[in-house]
Design an enzyme around this catalytic site. Structure first.
Site, PDB file in Angstrom:
ATOM      1  N   GLU A  74      56.487  43.427  34.757  1.00 16.74           N
ATOM      2  CA  GLU A  74      57.864  43.175  34.328  1.00 16.74           C
ATOM      3  C   GLU A  74      58.747  42.783  35.513  1.00 16.74           C
ATOM      4  OE1 GLU A  74      56.476  46.822  31.842  1.00 16.74           O
ATOM      5  OE2 GLU A  74      55.972  45.839  33.744  1.00 16.74           O
ATOM      6  N   CYS A  99      59.999  50.479  35.280  1.00 16.09           N
ATOM      7  CA  CYS A  99      60.279  49.131  34.769  1.00 16.09           C
ATOM      8  C   CYS A  99      61.328  49.161  33.658  1.00 16.09           C
ATOM      9  CB  CYS A  99      58.994  48.495  34.250  1.00 16.09           C
ATOM     10  SG  CYS A  99      57.810  48.129  35.564  1.00 16.09           S
ATOM     11  N   ALA A 155      17.980  44.849  32.602  1.00 18.76           N
ATOM     12  CA  ALA A 155      17.247  43.631  32.262  1.00 18.76           C
ATOM     13  C   ALA A 155      15.854  44.034  31.812  1.00 18.76           C
ATOM     14  CB  ALA A 155      17.163  42.706  33.470  1.00 18.76           C
ATOM     15  N   TRP A 213      10.842  40.597  38.668  1.00 22.50           N
ATOM     16  CA  TRP A 213      12.069  39.797  38.582  1.00 22.50           C
ATOM     17  C   TRP A 213      12.118  39.201  37.182  1.00 22.50           C
ATOM     18  CZ3 TRP A 213      16.616  39.258  40.499  1.00 22.50           C
ATOM     19  CH2 TRP A 213      17.340  38.072  40.369  1.00 22.50           C
ATOM     20  N   ARG A 215      30.179  44.055  39.055  1.00 19.28           N
ATOM     21  CA  ARG A 215      30.359  45.146  40.013  1.00 19.28           C
ATOM     22  C   ARG A 215      31.755  45.108  40.634  1.00 19.28           C
ATOM     23  NH1 ARG A 215      24.667  44.955  43.479  1.00 19.28           N
ATOM     24  NH2 ARG A 215      23.272  45.685  41.806  1.00 19.28           N
ATOM     25  N   ASP A 239      13.602  50.748  44.662  1.00 20.13           N
ATOM     26  CA  ASP A 239      14.255  49.444  44.862  1.00 20.13           C
ATOM     27  C   ASP A 239      15.111  49.366  46.122  1.00 20.13           C
ATOM     28  OD1 ASP A 239      13.097  48.905  42.439  1.00 20.13           O
ATOM     29  OD2 ASP A 239      14.961  48.910  41.291  1.00 20.13           O
ATOM     30  N   LEU A 299      23.818  47.996  46.029  1.00 12.82           N
ATOM     31  CA  LEU A 299      24.879  48.199  45.030  1.00 12.82           C
ATOM     32  C   LEU A 299      26.238  47.713  45.522  1.00 12.82           C
ATOM     33  CD1 LEU A 299      23.929  51.719  43.579  1.00 12.82           C
ATOM     34  CD2 LEU A 299      23.095  49.447  42.912  1.00 12.82           C
ATOM     35  N   ARG A 301      27.727  41.432  47.314  1.00 11.99           N
ATOM     36  CA  ARG A 301      27.436  40.373  48.278  1.00 11.99           C
ATOM     37  C   ARG A 301      27.299  38.989  47.644  1.00 11.99           C
ATOM     38  NH1 ARG A 301      23.347  43.537  47.120  1.00 11.99           N
ATOM     39  NH2 ARG A 301      21.299  42.676  46.529  1.00 11.99           N
ATOM     40  N   LEU A 345      19.396  55.745  32.252  1.00  5.31           N
ATOM     41  CA  LEU A 345      20.004  55.003  31.146  1.00  5.31           C
ATOM     42  C   LEU A 345      19.785  55.714  29.813  1.00  5.31           C
ATOM     43  CD1 LEU A 345      18.949  51.439  32.285  1.00  5.31           C
ATOM     44  CD2 LEU A 345      21.319  52.175  31.955  1.00  5.31           C
TER      45      LEU A 345
END
Length: 359
Positions: free
Chosen positions: A58, A92, A162, A183, A197, A213, A217, A220, A301
């Site tokens: 505003e 505001c 994936a 992959w 990210r 892995d 994280l 880049r 997950l």
């Protein structure tokens, strides 16, 4: 209370939402807000909240109006209720009253306790005409992280993974020998993940993913701030030279063994007889973290899904067949919508099927 809105009102609110989205990844823990000011059905000013701690939408919109005398005969559109409290910036609602703007049209009422209707109340007491609830659903979706944080007292949780065409997220790998992960997607998908990210405040993996892995994280592959890294490592199996312990990026390690802090690395001890995920959610809420993207592995997950700590899932399906391996998580329901990224399928799921993600 319901109000009648014109086609022009709706068009202006959609413009507010477009402007607000420019703040993605920069305003948290504040919401994304856009503002449009009109006079005789013509836009005379626009603005959005650029960065946390800086001027609100505003303020920027009002400052952009060249002829300030028109404000006394104008309408101000904003996708979220103007604030009524002193925070990093003045209220505001006070500025709107000071500038004698007679009509204010709002998307969402703010759930934040320090606002929560107080901005509207202050405007109405100053004899301003206030309407709210315009494109309420779309405005809620834009700030779903902010609203979930203040109503459910936890971050908005995005699950991401994936999988192969035949439903596996990886080959079977041994923690000692590690091996090379499969992959499954493509470079475009990788760039998109790094963009995601940059849009979220935090990112989480479990100990097995960290060991196998050795992920960084970070962002880049995209422009933006690196998210807060979160590692669930109950027995502190992850050891240096793991990238997650390199102190290059703020990192929290949730575990059962110790509490400690040095440079950008903090170990947070949690109770072993309670849900570690629930404890992570509580602590992130205490620290004003409004969003988290969970990148794996399968065990973590599935735990988020089982315990009901998810709001959105983003599932890539590649063209590769693995024939055997680590089974991909099973998400309830059908995709809300899908898209192709080259030959890779991307499905979006929402736990609340009433959501309308189309802005």
């Amino acid at each position: 209370m319901s109000f009648k809105f014109t086609e022009f009102d709706e068009k202006m609110m959609r413009r507010c939402l477009q402007l607000a989205q420019n703040g993605m990844g920069h305003t948290a823990p504040n919401p994304m807000v856009g503002c449009v000011i009109t006079h005789n059905n013509k836009i005379i000013g626009e603005g959005y909240h650029h960065q946390y701690g800086e001027a609100h939408a505003e303020v920027n919109a009002i400052a952009s109006v060249k002829d300030q005398s028109l404000l006394e005969k104008s309408t101000l559109y904003v996708n979220l209720e103007p604030c009524a409290h002193y925070g990093k910036t003045p209220p505001c609602s006070d500025l709107i009253i000071e500038k004698r703007i007679p009509q204010i049209i709002i998307g969402n009422v703010d759930p934040y306790a320090k606002v929560a209707g107080k901005g509207i109340e202050k405007l109405e007491k100053a004899n301003r005409k206030v309407k709210y609830g315009l494109l309420e659903k779309e405005a809620w979706y834009l700030n779903r992280r902010f609203f979930t944080f203040h109503t459910k007292k936890r971050p908005w949780v995005i699950l991401k993974w994936a999988e192969s065409e035949d439903g596996f997220i990886d080959i079977i790998r041994n923690i000692k020998s590690k091996g090379t992960p499969a992959w499954l997607t493509n470079e475009q998908s990788k760039h998109l993940v790094h963009k995601w990210r940059a849009e979220e405040q935090s990112i989480l993996v479990g100990q097995r993913t960290a060991i196998l892995d050795n992920p960084n994280l970070n962002v880049r592959e995209w422009y933006g701030a690196d998210p807060l890294r979160i590692l669930i490592d109950p027995d502190l199996s992850v050891q240096s030279p793991s990238s997650l312990l390199d102190t290059n990026q703020l990192t929290l390690v949730f575990n059962y063994e110790k509490s400690d802090k040095k440079e950008n690395l903090e170990y947070i001890q949690v109770a072993p007889d309670e849900s570690i995920i629930a404890q992570v959610m509580d602590i992130l809420h205490e620290r004003d973290i409004q969003s988290i993207i969970v990148e794996g592995g399968a065990f973590v997950l599935n735990a988020f899904i089982k315990e009901g700590f998810w709001d959105e899932a983003r599932r890539f399906i590649g063209t590769i067949y693995l024939e055997n391996g680590v089974a991909a998580p099973k998400i309830p329901g059908k995709p809300y919508y899908s898209k192709m990224i080259d030959e890779t399928k991307l499905h979006y799921y929402f736990r609340d099927q009433a959501l309308n993600p189309t802005i």
